[in-house]
Design a protein around this motif. Structure first.
Motif, PDB file in Angstrom:
ATOM      1  N   LEU A 211      11.611 -21.112  -0.993  1.00 19.94           N
ATOM      2  CA  LEU A 211      12.622 -20.280  -0.353  1.00 19.94           C
ATOM      3  C   LEU A 211      12.378 -18.821  -0.698  1.00 19.94           C
ATOM      4  O   LEU A 211      12.466 -18.436  -1.871  1.00 19.94           O
ATOM      5  N   PRO A 212      12.023 -17.986   0.260  1.00 22.09           N
ATOM      6  CA  PRO A 212      11.754 -16.574  -0.046  1.00 22.09           C
ATOM      7  C   PRO A 212      13.041 -15.795  -0.305  1.00 22.09           C
ATOM      8  O   PRO A 212      14.131 -16.193   0.110  1.00 22.09           O
ATOM      9  N   LEU A 213      12.885 -14.684  -0.989  1.00 23.79           N
ATOM     10  CA  LEU A 213      14.015 -13.800  -1.224  1.00 23.79           C
ATOM     11  C   LEU A 213      14.280 -12.928  -0.002  1.00 23.79           C
ATOM     12  O   LEU A 213      13.455 -12.855   0.921  1.00 23.79           O
ATOM     13  N   CYS A 214      15.408 -12.265  -0.023  1.00 27.26           N
ATOM     14  CA  CYS A 214      15.687 -11.236   0.978  1.00 27.26           C
ATOM     15  C   CYS A 214      15.109  -9.921   0.445  1.00 27.26           C
ATOM     16  O   CYS A 214      15.740  -9.235  -0.368  1.00 27.26           O
ATOM     17  N   TYR A 215      13.901  -9.626   0.847  1.00 28.64           N
ATOM     18  CA  TYR A 215      13.204  -8.466   0.292  1.00 28.64           C
ATOM     19  C   TYR A 215      13.779  -7.173   0.852  1.00 28.64           C
ATOM     20  O   TYR A 215      14.380  -7.146   1.924  1.00 28.64           O
ATOM     21  N   ARG A 216      13.557  -6.108   0.113  1.00 27.39           N
ATOM     22  CA  ARG A 216      13.975  -4.779   0.543  1.00 27.39           C
ATOM     23  C   ARG A 216      12.760  -3.868   0.595  1.00 27.39           C
ATOM     24  O   ARG A 216      11.740  -4.122  -0.040  1.00 27.39           O
ATOM     25  N   ILE A 217      12.884  -2.804   1.349  1.00 27.49           N
ATOM     26  CA  ILE A 217      11.839  -1.786   1.442  1.00 27.49           C
ATOM     27  C   ILE A 217      12.205  -0.642   0.501  1.00 27.49           C
ATOM     28  O   ILE A 217      13.302  -0.078   0.594  1.00 27.49           O
ATOM     29  N   ASP A 218      11.307  -0.314  -0.394  1.00 24.88           N
ATOM     30  CA  ASP A 218      11.537   0.779  -1.334  1.00 24.88           C
ATOM     31  C   ASP A 218      11.184   2.097  -0.647  1.00 24.88           C
ATOM     32  O   ASP A 218      10.023   2.350  -0.323  1.00 24.88           O
ATOM     33  N   ARG A 219      12.187   2.929  -0.439  1.00 23.44           N
ATOM     34  CA  ARG A 219      11.944   4.172   0.303  1.00 23.44           C
ATOM     35  C   ARG A 219      11.138   5.172  -0.507  1.00 23.44           C
ATOM     36  O   ARG A 219      10.528   6.083   0.071  1.00 23.44           O
ATOM     37  N   TRP A 220      11.141   5.063  -1.828  1.00 22.11           N
ATOM     38  CA  TRP A 220      10.368   5.997  -2.645  1.00 22.11           C
ATOM     39  C   TRP A 220       8.912   5.568  -2.794  1.00 22.11           C
ATOM     40  O   TRP A 220       8.060   6.378  -3.172  1.00 22.11           O
ATOM     41  N   LEU A 221       8.626   4.295  -2.503  1.00 19.63           N
ATOM     42  CA  LEU A 221       7.250   3.825  -2.640  1.00 19.63           C
ATOM     43  C   LEU A 221       6.354   4.370  -1.534  1.00 19.63           C
ATOM     44  O   LEU A 221       5.141   4.511  -1.735  1.00 19.63           O
ATOM     45  N   TRP A 222       6.967   4.710  -0.373  1.00 21.38           N
ATOM     46  CA  TRP A 222       6.168   5.306   0.703  1.00 21.38           C
ATOM     47  C   TRP A 222       5.625   6.687   0.324  1.00 21.38           C
ATOM     48  O   TRP A 222       4.408   6.916   0.438  1.00 21.38           O
ATOM     49  N   PRO A 223       6.456   7.631  -0.135  1.00 22.62           N
ATOM     50  CA  PRO A 223       5.884   8.930  -0.532  1.00 22.62           C
ATOM     51  C   PRO A 223       4.961   8.833  -1.737  1.00 22.62           C
ATOM     52  O   PRO A 223       3.981   9.585  -1.829  1.00 22.62           O
ATOM     53  N   ILE A 224       5.243   7.906  -2.655  1.00 26.36           N
ATOM     54  CA  ILE A 224       4.340   7.726  -3.788  1.00 26.36           C
ATOM     55  C   ILE A 224       2.978   7.245  -3.297  1.00 26.36           C
ATOM     56  O   ILE A 224       1.924   7.752  -3.718  1.00 26.36           O
ATOM     57  N   GLY A 225       2.992   6.275  -2.391  1.00 30.94           N
ATOM     58  CA  GLY A 225       1.732   5.793  -1.834  1.00 30.94           C
ATOM     59  C   GLY A 225       0.983   6.865  -1.065  1.00 30.94           C
ATOM     60  O   GLY A 225      -0.246   6.968  -1.152  1.00 30.94           O
ATOM     61  N   ALA A 226       1.728   7.686  -0.300  1.00 29.04           N
ATOM     62  CA  ALA A 226       1.088   8.772   0.446  1.00 29.04           C
ATOM     63  C   ALA A 226       0.450   9.779  -0.507  1.00 29.04           C
ATOM     64  O   ALA A 226      -0.657  10.278  -0.258  1.00 29.04           O
ATOM     65  N   ALA A 227       1.141  10.085  -1.612  1.00 25.48           N
ATOM     66  CA  ALA A 227       0.587  11.019  -2.587  1.00 25.48           C
ATOM     67  C   ALA A 227      -0.658  10.440  -3.251  1.00 25.48           C
ATOM     68  O   ALA A 227      -1.640  11.165  -3.486  1.00 25.48           O
ATOM     69  N   VAL A 228      -0.631   9.155  -3.553  1.00 26.99           N
ATOM     70  CA  VAL A 228      -1.796   8.511  -4.166  1.00 26.99           C
ATOM     71  C   VAL A 228      -2.992   8.551  -3.227  1.00 26.99           C
ATOM     72  O   VAL A 228      -4.099   8.952  -3.620  1.00 26.99           O
ATOM     73  N   VAL A 229      -2.785   8.144  -1.977  1.00 29.74           N
ATOM     74  CA  VAL A 229      -3.884   8.121  -1.010  1.00 29.74           C
ATOM     75  C   VAL A 229      -4.419   9.531  -0.754  1.00 29.74           C
ATOM     76  O   VAL A 229      -5.639   9.747  -0.720  1.00 29.74           O
ATOM     77  N   ALA A 230      -3.522  10.494  -0.591  1.00 31.78           N
ATOM     78  CA  ALA A 230      -3.963  11.877  -0.321  1.00 31.78           C
ATOM     79  C   ALA A 230      -4.774  12.437  -1.490  1.00 31.78           C
ATOM     80  O   ALA A 230      -5.807  13.078  -1.281  1.00 31.78           O
ATOM     81  N   SER A 231      -4.317  12.193  -2.703  1.00 31.79           N
ATOM     82  CA  SER A 231      -5.039  12.724  -3.871  1.00 31.79           C
ATOM     83  C   SER A 231      -6.406  12.055  -4.016  1.00 31.79           C
ATOM     84  O   SER A 231      -7.388  12.724  -4.381  1.00 31.79           O
ATOM     85  N   LEU A 232      -6.501  10.756  -3.720  1.00 25.78           N
ATOM     86  CA  LEU A 232      -7.794  10.081  -3.824  1.00 25.78           C
ATOM     87  C   LEU A 232      -8.761  10.565  -2.752  1.00 25.78           C
ATOM     88  O   LEU A 232      -9.960  10.737  -3.018  1.00 25.78           O
ATOM     89  N   VAL A 233      -8.250  10.784  -1.540  1.00 28.11           N
ATOM     90  CA  VAL A 233      -9.122  11.299  -0.473  1.00 28.11           C
ATOM     91  C   VAL A 233      -9.615  12.699  -0.809  1.00 28.11           C
ATOM     92  O   VAL A 233     -10.806  13.009  -0.636  1.00 28.11           O
ATOM     93  N   VAL A 234      -8.727  13.548  -1.298  1.00 28.82           N
ATOM     94  CA  VAL A 234      -9.135  14.901  -1.690  1.00 28.82           C
ATOM     95  C   VAL A 234     -10.172  14.856  -2.824  1.00 28.82           C
ATOM     96  O   VAL A 234     -11.161  15.575  -2.806  1.00 28.82           O
ATOM     97  N   ALA A 235      -9.932  13.976  -3.806  1.00 27.51           N
ATOM     98  CA  ALA A 235     -10.886  13.859  -4.908  1.00 27.51           C
ATOM     99  C   ALA A 235     -12.230  13.327  -4.437  1.00 27.51           C
ATOM    100  O   ALA A 235     -13.280  13.699  -4.973  1.00 27.51           O
ATOM    101  N   GLY A 236     -12.200  12.469  -3.419  1.00 22.44           N
ATOM    102  CA  GLY A 236     -13.458  11.928  -2.912  1.00 22.44           C
ATOM    103  C   GLY A 236     -14.281  12.925  -2.136  1.00 22.44           C
ATOM    104  O   GLY A 236     -15.518  12.850  -2.113  1.00 22.44           O
ATOM    105  N   TRP A 237     -13.627  13.896  -1.493  1.00 24.42           N
ATOM    106  CA  TRP A 237     -14.338  14.885  -0.703  1.00 24.42           C
ATOM    107  C   TRP A 237     -14.447  16.237  -1.406  1.00 24.42           C
ATOM    108  O   TRP A 237     -14.973  17.185  -0.839  1.00 24.42           O
ATOM    109  N   TRP A 238     -13.942  16.305  -2.652  1.00 15.16           N
ATOM    110  CA  TRP A 238     -14.011  17.578  -3.374  1.00 15.16           C
ATOM    111  C   TRP A 238     -15.470  17.897  -3.721  1.00 15.16           C
ATOM    112  O   TRP A 238     -16.189  17.054  -4.225  1.00 15.16           O
ATOM    113  N   PRO A 239     -15.905  19.125  -3.467  1.00 13.23           N
ATOM    114  CA  PRO A 239     -17.324  19.454  -3.716  1.00 13.23           C
ATOM    115  C   PRO A 239     -17.672  19.458  -5.214  1.00 13.23           C
ATOM    116  O   PRO A 239     -16.829  19.663  -6.050  1.00 13.23           O
TER     117      PRO A 239
END
Length: 257
Positions: free
Chosen positions: A229-257
């Motif tokens: 029986l699964p739970l009634c899951y919720r969407i964490d609204r703060w996890l979206w900006p945290i994930g965006a910040a993580v992805v953006a910083s990794l992409v910048v670090a990957g392309w940094w000269p």
């Protein structure tokens, strides 16, 4: 360690968050660590994932470091074979070298950079996977696999294997406790004898318990698919900006000269 991971998977701040949201973040970080082949990306991913697990998911830092430390030991031993070269001829250009009889052990700048790059990618990916494991119980992962239309046989094997591991651990603990109560480890000879008996009986008892589990499943109408029986899951609204910040910083670090 497995019991500790399972306990904190059920008791953390992100327990009720939709597993798809947590798995999406972990998969993105792993893909970026593997795609952007730069050490800075791996170390930055490691820092971000430690911050998410410790400060956001509220998992004790000792637990996170202990889990990652156990994995880091195996990873470090693996990359040593990449950093150190073994040959019968004396290296021409090496940062460090020594001889062991006819063999020469050496470390070059290129092999050291390759080993560090591989270690950073592996640690960043392992940290991302640890965030998913430490915040998501197996029940939620099974529900996620069902939503992704994974084969029912795969889910069944994964569920029963996970249960069999705990059956094996429970059997081991009970047998060790019984042997200790009978002074089975009081001396060196008694320790050897008890260890031999433990090894010979452990899998027999665990197999008998697994057979009992199979009988109980069939008695309850098991048809080849384990349903929970699964739970009634919720969407964490703060996890979206945290994930965006993580992805953006990794992409910048990957392309940094």
């Amino acid at each position: 360690m497995l019991r500790v991971i399972d306990r904190y998977a059920f008791a953390n701040r992100l327990r009720a968050v939709d597993p798809a949201q947590k798995a999406g973040l972990a998969v993105l970080v792993i893909l970026l660590c593997l795609t952007l082949d730069r050490p800075l990306v791996g170390w930055l991913a490691l820092g971000w994932m430690l911050a998410v697990a410790i400060w956001y998911a509220r998992i004790p830092w000792r637990v996170v470091i202990a889990v990652l430390g156990a994995e880091s030991t195996f990873l470090a031993l693996s990359v040593i074979g990449i950093a150190v070269s073994v040959s019968f001829d004396q290296p021409v250009a090496a940062r460090w070298m020594t001889s062991l009889g006819p063999l020469w052990l050496s470390v070059s700048n290129e092999s050291l950079q390759t080993a560090l790059r591989l270690l950073s990618r592996a640690l960043g990916s392992a940290a991302a996977l640890n965030v998913l494991i430490l915040t998501t119980p197996l029940v939620d992962l099974i529900e996620l696999l069902r939503r992704l239309r994974a084969p029912a046989l795969l889910i069944e094997v994964m569920t029963l294997s996970y249960r069999a591991i705990f059956v094996l651990l429970d059997t081991l603990e009970q047998m060790v406790t019984a042997q200790t109560a009978r002074l089975g480890y009081a001396s060196w000879r008694a320790t050897l004898r008890s260890s031999a008996l433990l090894g010979s009986r452990l899998f027999v008892v665990a197999y008998q318990r697994s057979q009992a589990l199979e009988t109980a499943l069939h008695a309850r109408g098991f048809t080849g698919e384990v349903r929970v029986l699964p739970l009634c899951y919720r969407i964490d609204r703060w996890l979206w900006p945290i994930g965006a910040a993580v992805v953006a910083s990794l992409v910048v670090a990957g392309w940094w000269p």
